[in-house]
Motif scaffolding. Structure first.
Motif, PDB file in Angstrom:
ATOM      1  N   LYS A  52      -0.021  -4.299  -4.468  1.00 15.22           N
ATOM      2  CA  LYS A  52       1.371  -4.621  -4.808  1.00 15.22           C
ATOM      3  C   LYS A  52       2.353  -4.337  -3.679  1.00 15.22           C
ATOM      4  O   LYS A  52       3.402  -4.992  -3.596  1.00 15.22           O
ATOM      5  CB  LYS A  52       1.795  -3.841  -6.056  1.00 15.22           C
ATOM      6  CG  LYS A  52       1.118  -4.322  -7.333  1.00 15.22           C
ATOM      7  CD  LYS A  52       1.722  -3.674  -8.557  1.00 15.22           C
ATOM      8  CE  LYS A  52       1.125  -4.226  -9.837  1.00 15.22           C
ATOM      9  NZ  LYS A  52       1.748  -3.647 -11.055  1.00 15.22           N
ATOM     10  N   GLN A  53       2.046  -3.370  -2.818  1.00 20.35           N
ATOM     11  CA  GLN A  53       3.005  -2.927  -1.821  1.00 20.35           C
ATOM     12  C   GLN A  53       2.498  -3.225  -0.407  1.00 20.35           C
ATOM     13  O   GLN A  53       1.300  -3.339  -0.177  1.00 20.35           O
ATOM     14  CB  GLN A  53       3.259  -1.419  -1.975  1.00 20.35           C
ATOM     15  CG  GLN A  53       3.798  -1.012  -3.327  1.00 20.35           C
ATOM     16  CD  GLN A  53       5.151  -1.631  -3.629  1.00 20.35           C
ATOM     17  OE1 GLN A  53       5.983  -1.772  -2.721  1.00 20.35           O
ATOM     18  NE2 GLN A  53       5.389  -2.004  -4.877  1.00 20.35           N
ATOM     19  N   PRO A  54       3.422  -3.334   0.553  1.00 21.81           N
ATOM     20  CA  PRO A  54       2.999  -3.540   1.939  1.00 21.81           C
ATOM     21  C   PRO A  54       2.170  -2.379   2.462  1.00 21.81           C
ATOM     22  O   PRO A  54       2.333  -1.232   2.036  1.00 21.81           O
ATOM     23  CB  PRO A  54       4.334  -3.645   2.690  1.00 21.81           C
ATOM     24  CG  PRO A  54       5.342  -4.018   1.658  1.00 21.81           C
ATOM     25  CD  PRO A  54       4.884  -3.368   0.395  1.00 21.81           C
ATOM     26  N   VAL A  55       1.279  -2.687   3.394  1.00 22.80           N
ATOM     27  CA  VAL A  55       0.385  -1.695   3.978  1.00 22.80           C
ATOM     28  C   VAL A  55       0.501  -1.756   5.496  1.00 22.80           C
ATOM     29  O   VAL A  55       0.572  -2.853   6.077  1.00 22.80           O
ATOM     30  CB  VAL A  55      -1.083  -1.962   3.573  1.00 22.80           C
ATOM     31  CG1 VAL A  55      -2.016  -0.959   4.238  1.00 22.80           C
ATOM     32  CG2 VAL A  55      -1.239  -1.918   2.065  1.00 22.80           C
ATOM     33  N   SER A  56       0.521  -0.608   6.135  1.00 21.90           N
ATOM     34  CA  SER A  56       0.514  -0.561   7.599  1.00 21.90           C
ATOM     35  C   SER A  56      -0.928  -0.671   8.075  1.00 21.90           C
ATOM     36  O   SER A  56      -1.685   0.306   8.071  1.00 21.90           O
ATOM     37  CB  SER A  56       1.171   0.729   8.102  1.00 21.90           C
ATOM     38  OG  SER A  56       2.553   0.724   7.825  1.00 21.90           O
ATOM     39  N   PHE A  57      -1.278  -1.865   8.485  1.00 25.95           N
ATOM     40  CA  PHE A  57      -2.642  -2.188   8.913  1.00 25.95           C
ATOM     41  C   PHE A  57      -2.569  -3.383   9.851  1.00 25.95           C
ATOM     42  O   PHE A  57      -1.808  -4.321   9.627  1.00 25.95           O
ATOM     43  CB  PHE A  57      -3.514  -2.556   7.712  1.00 25.95           C
ATOM     44  CG  PHE A  57      -4.782  -3.297   8.079  1.00 25.95           C
ATOM     45  CD1 PHE A  57      -5.963  -2.616   8.312  1.00 25.95           C
ATOM     46  CD2 PHE A  57      -4.786  -4.682   8.213  1.00 25.95           C
ATOM     47  CE1 PHE A  57      -7.119  -3.297   8.672  1.00 25.95           C
ATOM     48  CE2 PHE A  57      -5.938  -5.375   8.572  1.00 25.95           C
ATOM     49  CZ  PHE A  57      -7.108  -4.673   8.806  1.00 25.95           C
ATOM     50  N   VAL A  58      -3.385  -3.363  10.890  1.00 24.99           N
ATOM     51  CA  VAL A  58      -3.537  -4.538  11.733  1.00 24.99           C
ATOM     52  C   VAL A  58      -4.960  -4.523  12.282  1.00 24.99           C
ATOM     53  O   VAL A  58      -5.513  -3.468  12.606  1.00 24.99           O
ATOM     54  CB  VAL A  58      -2.494  -4.571  12.869  1.00 24.99           C
ATOM     55  CG1 VAL A  58      -2.662  -3.401  13.841  1.00 24.99           C
ATOM     56  CG2 VAL A  58      -2.530  -5.895  13.604  1.00 24.99           C
TER      57      VAL A  58
END
Length: 490
Positions: free
Chosen positions: A345-351
């Motif tokens: 549901k929420q943004p995630v800090s991932f790349v």
């Protein structure tokens, strides 16, 4: 021509191809990962270059499950207008509602540029739309209509510039009886309209069937030799073959591009990839496709897939906050998100970047945070239900290993305390077709293994494929987490 398979390895499902002059252009699904719709170019069907990606995250109050997002695009070039089109479905998941398909068209006068139109939306209750132009220039859209396993193939005339329907929508074929008739493409040859579709679902029963008619509206007669492509009921290494698009090269040789999965028993970690298959289509006859085979692949190539611009191959999860992601060469700075990769549901800090090879190594050096409490590290990610990772918990000063596959009810965790006063720590994963080995180094050259994963543990009927990257999460506001020397053989 020597066929190299898979032509686009790793996370590359639902391929579609068009040829412009002497160059082939291929596009894939990306589902809940962004940027969406990667476009690859090749002059020989062997060596491919990622030339651009077309859709970025947007904040519109909707979210996407792992099985949502950008489905099965079709790419087509109109030689009369000189325009190139991509037609696609974006499956959203509004709060307190079911899945919502939004179908749209984008176009460009120059496929090599980044100058694509804004999406033009059109009314269609279904997925997998495709474009066909008749000889008089009339544009048609066909797609897989309706929810559930017994969809039907619908057709209507359309104005591609506005998305307006110019005719009634009509069901033209229901397939041969397999579930999920989808992925339709229309071709005209020798006075017949040929309708090529996928049936049987996108996994072990996947197959390609074809019907034809002298009138585009039907009735369509099924080929007595259907399916013309399938690996169902076989022990072929390349399995689940289907979702095919057919095209000709400049020498009039027919080809098919399709998805497939390299399967070794219960292991198919790489997911759905793009394969090339030789086609045959004699005058007045039905199209035929050869069996899809894997080759020794890309070990002799320096790069499996090249990129012509910096950063094109980075991937983010859903509606990522790009302000929280800073990439400078091999250094990555992430502002930790409060939400973890285990939710949708929420943004995630991932790349990260797609895993392109069966065998390889990925590594990164994590600069240990001096303050705050965060969890940051290296992850092989498929979706919120399937991932495995090694990370540093700065609050407890421990190194953790985790593997999760909710579909198989797998959840394992291990951890070790940091023994040295090092200011950074190197995180590594060695991967093969059979297993993933997660390691760390507190001191250079002293490697410790924390977790081993059989790739069968992460093999499911996935829509997506493995992406190797870094993440950072925290329950509180934290300073940036710094990763140095990110290395990933791709």
């Amino acid at each position: 021509m020597t066929t190299i398979n898979p032509i686009i390895p790793g996370f590359a499902p639902d391929p579609s191809v068009t040829r412009i002059g002497d160059t082939f252009f291929l596009v894939n699904s990306t589902f809940h990962l962004f940027p969406g719709l990667p476009i690859y170019a090749s002059k020989d069907l062997v060596n491919w270059t990622l030339i651009n990606t077309k859709l970025e995250p947007q904040d519109d109050g909707t979210v996407m499950l792992a099985t949502g997002g950008l489905f099965a695009p079709t790419i087509r070039h109109d030689s009369k207008s000189g325009k190139t089109y991509i037609i696609n479905t974006n499956v959203l998941h509004p709060e307190n509602a079911g899945d919502k398909p939004e179908n749209f068209i984008i176009e460009t006068d120059d496929i090599w540029s980044d100058n694509w139109s804004d999406p033009v939306y059109f009314d269609f209750d279904g997925i997998d739309p495709s474009i066909f132009w008749d000889e008089d220039g009339t544009a048609f859209i066909c797609g897989s209509h309706g929810p559930g396993p017994m969809t039907t193939i619908s057709l209507f005339e359309a104005d591609l510039s506005t998305g307006k329907k110019l005719s009634e929508e009509k069901t033209v074929w229901k397939g041969t009886g397999g579930i999920y008739p989808e992925g339709p493409h229309i071709y005209k040859k020798d006075g017949f309209y040929y309708l090529l579709i996928s049936e049987g679902g996108t996994f072990k029963d996947h197959m390609i069937t074809v019907a034809r008619s002298e009138n585009i509206w039907g009735p369509y007669e099924a080929n007595e030799k259907n399916p013309i492509l399938t690996a169902a009921g076989t022990d072929n290494y390349v399995h689940c073959t289907g979702h095919c698009d057919m095209f000709q090269d400049k020498d009039d040789q027919w080809w098919g591009v399709c998805l497939g999965m390299r399967m070794q028993g219960s292991r198919f970690h790489m997911g759905r990839e793009s394969f090339l298959v030789t086609g045959h289509w004699e005058q007045g006859e039905w199209p035929r496709l050869d069996t899809v085979e894997a080759t020794s692949s890309h070990k002799f190539k320096n790069e499996v897939v090249k990129t012509n611009k910096t950063g094109l191959d980075w991937l983010y999860i859903r509606d990522a906050n790009l302000q929280h992601h800073k990439i400078e060469g091999s250094t990555i700075r992430l502002t930790p998100s409060q939400a973890d990769i285990s939710q949708w549901k929420q943004p995630v800090s991932f790349v990260g970047k797609r895993q392109r090879r069966l065998d390889g190594t990925a590594a990164v050096t994590l600069v240990l945070p001096e303050t705050g409490s965060s969890r940051a590290g290296l992850v092989i990610y498929k979706d919120e239900h399937r991932y495995t990772r090694i990370y540093y918990n700065s609050g407890d000063k421990i190194i953790c290993f985790e593997v999760v596959n909710n579909g198989k009810k797998i959840s394992r965790h291990d951890q070790e305390e940091i023994s040295s006063e090092s200011s950074d720590i190197k995180l590594l994963v060695d991967y093969t077709e059979n297993q993933l080995v997660f390691q760390y180094e507190e001191e250079e050259g002293v490697t410790k293994t924390l977790g081993v994963v059989d790739t069968a543990e992460l093999s499911n009927a996935d829509f997506v494929g493995p992406v190797i990257g870094v993440f950072a999460v925290s329950d509180e506001e934290n300073d940036e987490v710094v990763f140095r020397d990110f290395e990933h053989e791709h």
